[in-house]
Design a protein around this motif. Structure first.
Motif, PDB file in Angstrom:
ATOM      1  N   ILE A   7      33.381  66.709 136.267  1.00 12.91           N
ATOM      2  CA  ILE A   7      34.733  66.768 135.711  1.00 12.91           C
ATOM      3  C   ILE A   7      35.724  66.625 136.864  1.00 12.91           C
ATOM      4  N   LEU A   8      36.671  65.707 136.722  1.00 12.44           N
ATOM      5  CA  LEU A   8      37.733  65.544 137.724  1.00 12.44           C
ATOM      6  C   LEU A   8      38.989  66.243 137.216  1.00 12.44           C
ATOM      7  N   ILE A   9      39.428  67.278 137.947  1.00 13.35           N
ATOM      8  CA  ILE A   9      40.639  68.030 137.596  1.00 13.35           C
ATOM      9  C   ILE A   9      41.784  67.503 138.462  1.00 13.35           C
ATOM     10  N   VAL A  10      42.847  67.054 137.809  1.00 15.09           N
ATOM     11  CA  VAL A  10      43.993  66.500 138.546  1.00 15.09           C
ATOM     12  C   VAL A  10      45.206  67.377 138.229  1.00 15.09           C
ATOM     13  N   ASP A  11      45.596  68.239 139.198  1.00 16.05           N
ATOM     14  CA  ASP A  11      46.705  69.178 138.977  1.00 16.05           C
ATOM     15  C   ASP A  11      47.206  69.625 140.341  1.00 16.05           C
ATOM     16  N   ASP A  12      48.532  69.799 140.474  1.00  9.24           N
ATOM     17  CA  ASP A  12      49.090  70.204 141.773  1.00  9.24           C
ATOM     18  C   ASP A  12      49.154  71.724 141.928  1.00  9.24           C
ATOM     19  N   GLU A  13      48.815  72.497 140.880  1.00 12.01           N
ATOM     20  CA  GLU A  13      48.844  73.955 140.979  1.00 12.01           C
ATOM     21  C   GLU A  13      47.442  74.467 141.300  1.00 12.01           C
ATOM     22  N   GLU A  14      47.291  75.096 142.456  1.00 11.98           N
ATOM     23  CA  GLU A  14      45.985  75.549 142.922  1.00 11.98           C
ATOM     24  C   GLU A  14      45.392  76.599 141.990  1.00 11.98           C
ATOM     25  N   ILE A  15      46.223  77.485 141.458  1.00 15.60           N
ATOM     26  CA  ILE A  15      45.708  78.546 140.593  1.00 15.60           C
ATOM     27  C   ILE A  15      45.108  77.967 139.311  1.00 15.60           C
ATOM     28  N   ILE A  16      45.732  76.892 138.794  1.00 15.19           N
ATOM     29  CA  ILE A  16      45.215  76.224 137.586  1.00 15.19           C
ATOM     30  C   ILE A  16      43.859  75.587 137.881  1.00 15.19           C
ATOM     31  N   GLN A  37      47.476  59.828 143.018  1.00 16.34           N
ATOM     32  CA  GLN A  37      46.904  58.949 144.039  1.00 16.34           C
ATOM     33  C   GLN A  37      45.578  59.482 144.543  1.00 16.34           C
ATOM     34  N   GLU A  38      45.510  60.790 144.799  1.00 22.14           N
ATOM     35  CA  GLU A  38      44.229  61.388 145.206  1.00 22.14           C
ATOM     36  C   GLU A  38      43.177  61.186 144.115  1.00 22.14           C
ATOM     37  N   ALA A  39      43.610  61.302 142.872  1.00 24.34           N
ATOM     38  CA  ALA A  39      42.673  61.139 141.762  1.00 24.34           C
ATOM     39  C   ALA A  39      42.106  59.715 141.730  1.00 24.34           C
ATOM     40  N   LEU A  40      42.959  58.693 141.949  1.00 20.22           N
ATOM     41  CA  LEU A  40      42.485  57.303 141.968  1.00 20.22           C
ATOM     42  C   LEU A  40      41.476  57.083 143.086  1.00 20.22           C
ATOM     43  N   ASP A  41      41.749  57.676 144.238  1.00 23.07           N
ATOM     44  CA  ASP A  41      40.823  57.531 145.364  1.00 23.07           C
ATOM     45  C   ASP A  41      39.468  58.166 145.048  1.00 23.07           C
ATOM     46  N   MET A  42      39.495  59.366 144.485  1.00 23.55           N
ATOM     47  CA  MET A  42      38.244  60.044 144.113  1.00 23.55           C
ATOM     48  C   MET A  42      37.501  59.264 143.024  1.00 23.55           C
ATOM     49  N   LEU A  43      38.281  58.718 142.095  1.00 17.06           N
ATOM     50  CA  LEU A  43      37.684  57.958 140.997  1.00 17.06           C
ATOM     51  C   LEU A  43      36.964  56.718 141.522  1.00 17.06           C
ATOM     52  N   ALA A  44      37.579  56.028 142.465  1.00 11.31           N
ATOM     53  CA  ALA A  44      36.966  54.825 143.029  1.00 11.31           C
ATOM     54  C   ALA A  44      35.630  55.132 143.682  1.00 11.31           C
ATOM     55  N   ASN A  46      33.661  57.806 142.892  1.00 13.91           N
ATOM     56  CA  ASN A  46      32.735  58.579 142.053  1.00 13.91           C
ATOM     57  C   ASN A  46      32.748  58.159 140.580  1.00 13.91           C
ATOM     58  N   ALA A  47      33.126  56.915 140.304  1.00 13.20           N
ATOM     59  CA  ALA A  47      33.273  56.492 138.909  1.00 13.20           C
ATOM     60  C   ALA A  47      31.979  56.615 138.119  1.00 13.20           C
ATOM     61  N   ASP A  48      30.834  56.443 138.791  1.00  7.05           N
ATOM     62  CA  ASP A  48      29.551  56.518 138.086  1.00  7.05           C
ATOM     63  C   ASP A  48      29.130  57.945 137.772  1.00  7.05           C
ATOM     64  N   LYS A  49      29.860  58.939 138.283  1.00  9.65           N
ATOM     65  CA  LYS A  49      29.508  60.348 138.059  1.00  9.65           C
ATOM     66  C   LYS A  49      30.461  61.051 137.109  1.00  9.65           C
ATOM     67  N   ILE A  50      31.715  60.594 137.099  1.00  8.52           N
ATOM     68  CA  ILE A  50      32.761  61.342 136.388  1.00  8.52           C
ATOM     69  C   ILE A  50      32.638  61.146 134.884  1.00  8.52           C
ATOM     70  N   ALA A  51      32.503  62.269 134.158  1.00  5.37           N
ATOM     71  CA  ALA A  51      32.340  62.245 132.701  1.00  5.37           C
ATOM     72  C   ALA A  51      33.680  62.380 131.990  1.00  5.37           C
ATOM     73  N   VAL A  52      34.599  63.203 132.534  1.00  2.00           N
ATOM     74  CA  VAL A  52      35.900  63.450 131.901  1.00  2.00           C
ATOM     75  C   VAL A  52      36.922  63.717 133.000  1.00  2.00           C
ATOM     76  N   ILE A  53      38.179  63.287 132.740  1.00  3.35           N
ATOM     77  CA  ILE A  53      39.295  63.611 133.635  1.00  3.35           C
ATOM     78  C   ILE A  53      40.244  64.546 132.872  1.00  3.35           C
ATOM     79  N   VAL A  54      40.532  65.702 133.470  1.00  2.00           N
ATOM     80  CA  VAL A  54      41.535  66.615 132.910  1.00  2.00           C
ATOM     81  C   VAL A  54      42.783  66.421 133.752  1.00  2.00           C
ATOM     82  N   LEU A  55      43.861  65.930 133.125  1.00  2.00           N
ATOM     83  CA  LEU A  55      45.012  65.415 133.870  1.00  2.00           C
ATOM     84  C   LEU A  55      46.297  66.161 133.524  1.00  2.00           C
ATOM     85  N   ASP A  56      46.979  66.617 134.569  1.00  2.00           N
ATOM     86  CA  ASP A  56      48.317  67.184 134.406  1.00  2.00           C
ATOM     87  C   ASP A  56      49.324  66.041 134.447  1.00  2.00           C
ATOM     88  N   LEU A  57      50.448  66.180 133.771  1.00  2.00           N
ATOM     89  CA  LEU A  57      51.423  65.101 133.745  1.00  2.00           C
ATOM     90  C   LEU A  57      52.433  65.202 134.877  1.00  2.00           C
TER      91      LEU A  57
END
Length: 697
Positions: A7-16, A37-44, A46-57
């Motif tokens: 699972i790729l978690i994309v959020d700028d709040e560390e506590i979340i 931007q960090e999420a795109l880099d990680m996705l590139a 690890n695309a074959d591993k990532i099952a779901v992206i949880v994304l903050d707006l």
């Protein structure tokens, strides 16, 4: 639990991020990113591993909306679910997210049970879509396409539909030369064009089956199919004009709803196959004869093992005739199939089938063994057999055991290798030339003679002749296109035979059917002929009778002396040819046809004395050539009419005179081979001039 379990978690709040990680870490691996931007880099990475992206707006650097814009441009991410985490129930934001390709929403603060449930649903939905949607193009997979077409046809009323199957000829070359990414680009462009075409029709189902194979089910009208094909071809030219891509498209007009959809595909496939190898044809419609041809082909394939085991395949022999003696010198072994129920099956029916399916290699080896058995039989009977040539198909040429197979055969049957000649088609020399040269060298070392068959049918004939050490050149008489001599074809065939002469390659012309063709081949110096004029392919007993009749007629005593001389003159290694060049008298050989002269060969003395003197310039060279032709033309015309031709006097230059004699040494219907001999008479002419001057005084 899942193939993709990250699972790729994309959020700028560390506590979340820490809270989400604690909820998910027992079931999934977790990656974290603080902005889009960090999420795109990680996705590139690890695309074959990532099952779901949880994304903050709402994030710095790149927010969730910007991330989604970049994310959806990469079609390889199409099956990765995106769940938006939000604390704001803004329906405008939700609409924008859905338009961007978001799969689901989850509210902050997170309910752990609800979060796991939504992630599980997203993964299950992704797996289902992956089974129904092609990962590269986003089109239906084969099974989804079949189900959708069946549903479409079950609801139709009177409307007629067409099943269209198409692929890209030589698509593997794009992947091999330009890379898989470039190949995927081509496939994606096709998918994009199909989507555009689909907007024209109310009912239009399309999918990608595998590799470069696509299928469409659409309302049938001929113009509809043409629209689809033209749109695809125009689109492919836009992708890259250098690819020169050609589509092979087969169409089955659906008339029977009860027919299984996969069978509809098979019928469209049969139609598409008929376009293969035809550069000018990209579209074909299925008809019932195609299915009958398929059944016949399957019968031929199924019967091969039985036919070989029961020796239903028979060896027929077609004699090769030495044109200098009009006597046979060996034969070519040809296969005939005598089926116990169907009788004789034409080679034109089963040979192409076996070539397409790789079975021809086994049939080749069967024929080689039968010919070896026959040669051994003749030797045991005290006969002195001439060579028999056997065909070696492309499948066997690239067989790494080929040399061992032939060595084993001649050892097992104790026959000289020179009695078993090998015929290889010219096209077989075009692929791995290094391997072919190595194989030929090994076969030559064992004593085998190799013939290049079908010379002139390929595109690299001269290069092949330069590099490959063949022993004979075989040319088909159909090279002339018809049985009549038409000028251009005749000259091309003449050039091939004479070129072979200079390379010291004996030539064999097959397909000879008329006496005019025989006379023509003798005139141009061809050594051997094969065809129905002499004999059709014969059963073994018929061939043996042919040889007996030949002995009885004593064909050697009837040999054409002029033919022997002409053949020897073309052979630069022959004693007559060497003698020809040593003569102190200038001699030229001309061909005369329909009032036109062509200089064929000269001896060394002619080259130095008559035309090619090093002292003359180009203008003088031309003058001498034209003067000589004008002088000889009249003499040749008289000989053709049957009139006696007296010796001519020819003034080469001032006070240099030759007496010229002409003799016809070869003839066929409209072509003569003339030998022109030049005797210098300058001194006699001067004496005559002085005598005349004295008498005048």
């Amino acid at each position: 639990m899942y193939i993709k379990n990250t699972i790729l978690i994309v959020d700028d709040e560390e506590i979340i991020k820490r809270m989400l990680k604690d909820v998910l870490k027992d079931t999934f691996a977790v990656l974290e990113a603080s902005n889009g931007q960090e999420a795109l880099d990680m996705l590139a990475a690890n695309a074959d591993k990532i099952a779901v992206i949880v994304l903050d707006l709402m994030m710095p650097v790149m927010d969730g909306f910007q991330f989604m814009d970049a994310f959806r441009k990469n079609r390889s991410y199409d099956n990765i679910p995106v769940i938006i985490a939000t604390s704001d129930e803004d329906w405008h934001a939700e609409q924008k997210c859905l338009e961007a390709g978001v799969w689901d929403f989850v509210m902050k603060p997170y309910d752990p049970v609800l979060l796991r449930f939504r992630i599980k649903n997203a993964i299950e939905k992704s797996r289902m879509i992956m089974a129904e949607m092609d990962a590269v193009t986003g089109l239906y997979t084969k099974f989804k396409f079949y189900r959708t077409v069946r549903s479409l046809l079950s609801k139709r009323k009177e409307e007629t539909f067409a099943f269209v199957r198409f692929d890209i000829d030589r698509f593997k070359m794009i992947n091999n030369f330009y890379g898989v990414k470039e190949g995927d680009k081509v496939l994606q462009s096709i998918a994009s064009e199909l989507r555009k075409v689909s907007t024209v029709f109310d009912k239009f189902v399309y999918g990608r089956f595998e590799n470069d194979i696509f299928a469409v089910c659409m309302p049938y009208k001929e113009e509809n199919v043409d629209l689809l094909l033209n749109a695809l071809q125009i689109n492919l030219k836009r992708v890259n004009k250098d690819y020169n891509i050609k589509i092979s498209c087969g169409v089955y007009i659906i008339g029977d709803d009860s027919l299984d959809v996969p069978e509809m595909y098979d019928r469209a496939l049969l139609a598409a196959k008929s376009c293969k190898g035809k550069f000018t044809q990209s579209l074909a419609y299925y008809d019932d004869s195609m299915i009958e041809n398929m059944r016949q082909e399957q019968f031929i394939i199924n019967e091969v093992n039985r036919a070989i085991d029961e020796e239903q395949f028979e060896v027929y022999l077609q004699p090769k005739i030495n044109l200098a003696t009009d006597r046979s010198y060996g034969a070519e072994a040809l296969v005939r199939w005598n089926h116990p129920e169907r009788g004789m099956i034409s080679p034109g029916e089963f040979i192409p089938v076996y070539e397409r399916n790789g079975i021809i290699g086994r049939l080749d080896q069967y024929m080689w063994r039968r010919v070896c058995i026959l040669l051994r039989k003749w030797i045991d009977e005290g006969k002195n057999p001439n060579p028999i040539s056997v065909n070696v198909s492309r499948v066997n040429i690239y067989n790494p055991q080929l040399v061992k197979i032939f060595k084993k055969l001649i050892t097992e049957y104790q026959i000289p290798a020179e009695l078993l000649n090998l015929e290889l088609t010219e096209s077989a020399f075009m692929e791995d030339q290094d391997l072919i040269m190595q194989t030929m060298s090994s076969l030559h070392n064992l004593g085998f003679k190799i013939m290049m068959d079908d010379f002139g049918s390929g595109y690299s004939s001269l290069n092949v002749l330069k590099d490959m050490e063949v022993d004979y050149l075989k040319v088909d008489m159909k090279f002339l296109q018809n049985k009549e001599f038409n000028g251009k074809g005749e000259k091309v065939l003449t050039s091939i035979i004479r070129m072979a002469k200079w390379l010291h390659l004996p030539s064999i012309v097959e397909g000879v059917e008329t006496v005019e063709q025989v006379d023509f081949l003798k005139c141009i110096g061809c050594e051997y002929a094969q065809g129905y004029y002499y004999a059709k392919p014969l059963r073994i007993d018929e061939y043996e009778e042919f040889l007996i009749r030949e002995e009885e007629t004593d064909a050697r005593g009837n040999a054409d002396e002029n033919t022997i001389i002409i053949n020897e003159l073309w052979n630069t290694r022959s004693s007559i040819s060497k003698f020809f060049d040593l003569l102190e008298t200038p001699i030229a050989i001309y061909e005369y046809r329909k009032g036109k002269l062509e200089l064929l060969r000269t001896n060394i003395r002619y080259e130095t004395d008559i035309v090619f003197d090093e002292k003359v310039d180009e203008q003088e060279y031309y003058r001498r050539s034209e003067t000589e032709k004008a002088l000889l033309s009249e003499a040749f015309t008289r000989i053709v009419r049957g009139d006696f031709s007296e010796a001519l006097e020819y003034e080469l230059t001032e006070n240099v005179w030759y007496r010229v004699t002409v003799k016809m040494i070869g003839k066929r219907a409209d072509t003569m081979i003339m030998m022109v001999t030049f005797y210098e008479v300058s001194s006699y002419k001067q004496k005559d001039w002085h005598r005349s001057r004295a008498e005048w005084k």
